[in-house]
Write an enzyme that holds these catalytic residues in place. Structure first.
Site, PDB file in Angstrom:
ATOM      1  CG  ASP A   1      -3.234  36.265  -9.803  1.00 29.49           C
ATOM      2  OD1 ASP A   1      -3.136  35.042 -10.000  1.00 29.49           O
ATOM      3  OD2 ASP A   1      -3.989  36.749  -8.928  1.00 29.49           O
TER       4      ASP A   1
ATOM      5  CD  GLU B   1      -0.269  37.431  -7.049  1.00 27.04           C
ATOM      6  OE1 GLU B   1      -0.553  36.251  -7.213  1.00 27.04           O
ATOM      7  OE2 GLU B   1      -0.525  38.065  -5.999  1.00 27.04           O
TER       8      GLU B   1
ATOM      9  CE  LYS C   1      -1.797  28.277  -4.730  1.00 27.10           C
ATOM     10  NZ  LYS C   1      -2.847  28.758  -5.657  1.00 27.10           N
TER      11      LYS C   1
ATOM     12  CE  LYS D   1       0.932  34.701  -3.830  1.00 23.25           C
ATOM     13  NZ  LYS D   1       0.966  34.388  -5.278  1.00 23.25           N
TER      14      LYS D   1
ATOM     15  NE  ARG E   1      -3.104   0.767  -0.729  1.00 19.11           N
ATOM     16  CZ  ARG E   1      -3.395   0.904  -2.011  1.00 19.11           C
ATOM     17  NH1 ARG E   1      -3.005   2.001  -2.671  1.00 19.11           N
ATOM     18  NH2 ARG E   1      -4.026  -0.043  -2.664  1.00 19.11           N
TER      19      ARG E   1
END
Length: 284
Positions: free
Chosen positions: A220, A199, A137, A169, A102
């Site tokens: 963006d 960004e 992410k 950002k 597994r």
């Protein structure tokens, strides 16, 4: 050739997964049902089309359980597979194989899913200059493996962490007092080998970022028409990265605008697992 990951990056994740699965008493089912001397041949077989990634992690799962297990790779990382294709064969103690099954399948299926999703987008931008990249992410503690899977799918990697690149950002801009202030402050803080990316979500912000000397500008959630305008405004001064709403269907039109990089977070955090099974071929 895809440069393999160092075992130093793979082993801690695989060992943690085995410890989680085996708990304090080990594999009760295999111990209770399989004779200790029984040997077997099993194969890991694709059940749907995709791209392989994660074989070293799968192989390590088996070998950490039993170093005498013999693994034979039929389809290397980066290879495309069709339903029914054998990816790897494993021989040795049946108990050991079943104990590692597994964890090995979890790594191989998850990472192959990322490679498959990446390859779909890479194929969608073929014939353009755009390259496909991932983001931060990622699943906690699996970033190196997941970014490796992106490379297996034909993509490239964005920064690996907060320490290997500056990405300003919207919240950084707000806290710093504006685009120009943020870029100037960053330029005074970093070394000469570190790039600055910022960004933006409007063409006016793009012009300010270029005027302040940004090395890379992330555009963006801009549609193709606005992206074309951005490419024209940029005129080759900075690397342009398009981000937001990127799929295999939208990637082609985005790439056709002339951007350099297209980033997609979902290829690591939400890519479907590739269906791979472990089939018992015979007792030896």
């Amino acid at each position: 050739m895809i440069e393999p990951l160092s075992p130093l990056l793979i082993e801690p994740a695989v060992k943690a997964a085995l410890l989680e699965d085996l708990g304090r008493a080990g594999d009760l089912t295999s111990q209770a049902t399989v004779p200790p001397e029984r040997e077997a041949l099993v194969v890991m077989r694709a059940r749907q089309p995709g791209v392989v990634a994660g074989l070293d992690a799968a192989r390590m799962a088996f070998r950490l359980v039993d170093s005498d297990l013999r693994c034979s790779v039929q389809k290397p990382d980066g290879a495309e597979v069709a339903p029914g294709d054998i990816i790897m064969a494993i021989e040795g103690r049946a108990r050991s194989i079943l104990t590692g099954e597994r964890v090995a399948l979890n790594f191989l299926g998850h990472l192959s899913g990322i490679a498959t999703a990446t390859r779909e987008i890479v194929n969608a931008v073929e014939g353009t200059n755009a390259r496909i990249t991932c983001t931060r992410k990622t699943t906690p503690n699996l970033r190196a493996l997941e970014k490796y899977a992106v490379r297996c799918g034909g993509g490239i990697n964005h920064r690996f962490g907060l320490d290997d690149g500056v990405l300003i950002k919207d919240n950084h801009i707000a806290a710093a007092g504006g685009i120009t202030a943020a870029i100037e402050s960053a330029r005074g803080h970093i070394g000469h080998m570190v790039k600055i990316e910022i960004e933006v979500d409007t063409l006016e912000q793009l012009q300010e970022a270029l005027g302040a000397g940004a090395d890379i500008v992330m555009l963006d959630n801009m549609g193709p028409e606005m992206l074309r305008e951005a490419v024209a405004i940029n005129a080759g001064r900075a690397v342009l990265e398009a981000s937001g709403r990127v799929t295999a269907e939208t990637a082609g039109p985005i790439a056709a605008t002339g951007v350099d990089i297209i980033s997609a977070g979902w290829i690591t955090h939400s890519a479907p697992c590739l269906d791979i099974g472990l089939d018992y071929e015979s007792s030896l």
